[in-house]
Design a protein around this motif. Sequence first.
Motif, PDB file in Angstrom:
ATOM      1  N   THR A   1     -11.812  16.033 -33.538  1.00 21.75           N
ATOM      2  CA  THR A   1     -12.812  16.844 -34.101  1.00 21.75           C
ATOM      3  C   THR A   1     -12.547  17.823 -34.930  1.00 21.75           C
ATOM      4  O   THR A   1     -13.034  18.240 -35.839  1.00 21.75           O
ATOM      5  N   SER A   2     -10.977  18.335 -34.680  1.00 25.45           N
ATOM      6  CA  SER A   2     -10.596  19.315 -35.763  1.00 25.45           C
ATOM      7  C   SER A   2     -10.453  18.588 -37.223  1.00 25.45           C
ATOM      8  O   SER A   2     -10.513  19.273 -38.221  1.00 25.45           O
ATOM      9  N   ALA A   3     -10.106  17.170 -37.049  1.00 30.05           N
ATOM     10  CA  ALA A   3      -9.849  16.547 -38.471  1.00 30.05           C
ATOM     11  C   ALA A   3     -11.121  16.400 -39.216  1.00 30.05           C
ATOM     12  O   ALA A   3     -11.300  16.546 -40.481  1.00 30.05           O
TER      13      ALA A   3
ATOM     14  N   PHE B   1     -12.414  18.994 -43.015  1.00 25.87           N
ATOM     15  CA  PHE B   1     -12.906  17.856 -44.149  1.00 25.87           C
ATOM     16  C   PHE B   1     -12.407  18.314 -45.633  1.00 25.87           C
ATOM     17  O   PHE B   1     -11.683  18.122 -46.294  1.00 25.87           O
ATOM     18  N   SER B   2     -13.381  19.777 -45.857  1.00 25.56           N
ATOM     19  CA  SER B   2     -12.937  20.341 -47.053  1.00 25.56           C
ATOM     20  C   SER B   2     -11.971  20.700 -47.559  1.00 25.56           C
ATOM     21  O   SER B   2     -11.504  20.764 -48.832  1.00 25.56           O
TER      22      SER B   2
ATOM     23  N   CYS C   1      -9.956  17.681 -49.252  1.00 27.15           N
ATOM     24  CA  CYS C   1     -10.534  17.054 -50.352  1.00 27.15           C
ATOM     25  C   CYS C   1      -9.756  17.097 -51.673  1.00 27.15           C
ATOM     26  O   CYS C   1      -9.265  16.037 -52.191  1.00 27.15           O
ATOM     27  N   LEU C   2      -9.365  18.267 -52.030  1.00 31.48           N
ATOM     28  CA  LEU C   2      -8.520  18.514 -53.155  1.00 31.48           C
ATOM     29  C   LEU C   2      -7.242  17.980 -53.249  1.00 31.48           C
ATOM     30  O   LEU C   2      -6.693  17.124 -54.287  1.00 31.48           O
ATOM     31  N   PRO C   3      -6.388  18.283 -52.181  1.00 29.72           N
ATOM     32  CA  PRO C   3      -4.940  17.532 -52.149  1.00 29.72           C
ATOM     33  C   PRO C   3      -4.963  15.979 -52.152  1.00 29.72           C
ATOM     34  O   PRO C   3      -4.171  15.364 -52.938  1.00 29.72           O
ATOM     35  N   PHE C   4      -5.872  15.226 -51.599  1.00 30.70           N
ATOM     36  CA  PHE C   4      -6.015  13.799 -51.456  1.00 30.70           C
ATOM     37  C   PHE C   4      -6.657  13.357 -52.665  1.00 30.70           C
ATOM     38  O   PHE C   4      -6.032  12.471 -53.212  1.00 30.70           O
TER      39      PHE C   4
ATOM     40  N   MET D   1     -17.165   9.311 -49.964  1.00 30.07           N
ATOM     41  CA  MET D   1     -17.659   7.849 -49.326  1.00 30.07           C
ATOM     42  C   MET D   1     -16.531   7.580 -48.005  1.00 30.07           C
ATOM     43  O   MET D   1     -17.160   7.072 -47.089  1.00 30.07           O
ATOM     44  N   ALA D   2     -15.298   7.815 -48.330  1.00 31.68           N
ATOM     45  CA  ALA D   2     -14.387   7.544 -47.348  1.00 31.68           C
ATOM     46  C   ALA D   2     -14.499   8.338 -45.986  1.00 31.68           C
ATOM     47  O   ALA D   2     -14.528   7.781 -45.186  1.00 31.68           O
ATOM     48  N   TYR D   3     -14.994   9.521 -46.133  1.00 29.22           N
ATOM     49  CA  TYR D   3     -15.193  10.246 -45.093  1.00 29.22           C
ATOM     50  C   TYR D   3     -16.686   9.956 -44.444  1.00 29.22           C
ATOM     51  O   TYR D   3     -16.941   9.966 -43.229  1.00 29.22           O
TER      52      TYR D   3
END
Length: 71
Positions: free
Chosen positions: A22-24, A28-29, A32-35, A48-50
């Motif tokens: 749940t924490s993951a 999510f946001s 986003c930028l690091p990945f 799309m992966a999310y």
Amino acid sequence: MKITKATRWRVFAGVWIQSLFTSATAFFSLFCLPFCNQFGWSNSDFSMAYTIYMFIYCAVGFPVSYTHLTL
């Protein structure tokens, strides 16, 4: 149902694993930028992966809840 020490540990482990997932989803946001920068993904690729992750997360909930009721 008899509550034993083993039962308490199983409940504790289940709640801990659930809160981990749940924490993951809640953070999510933040990822986003690091990945996107690390792997060269676009925002739509990451979204799309999310989306796939959330679909599987929700779809697995039905069989898991059914097995919980039969235990």
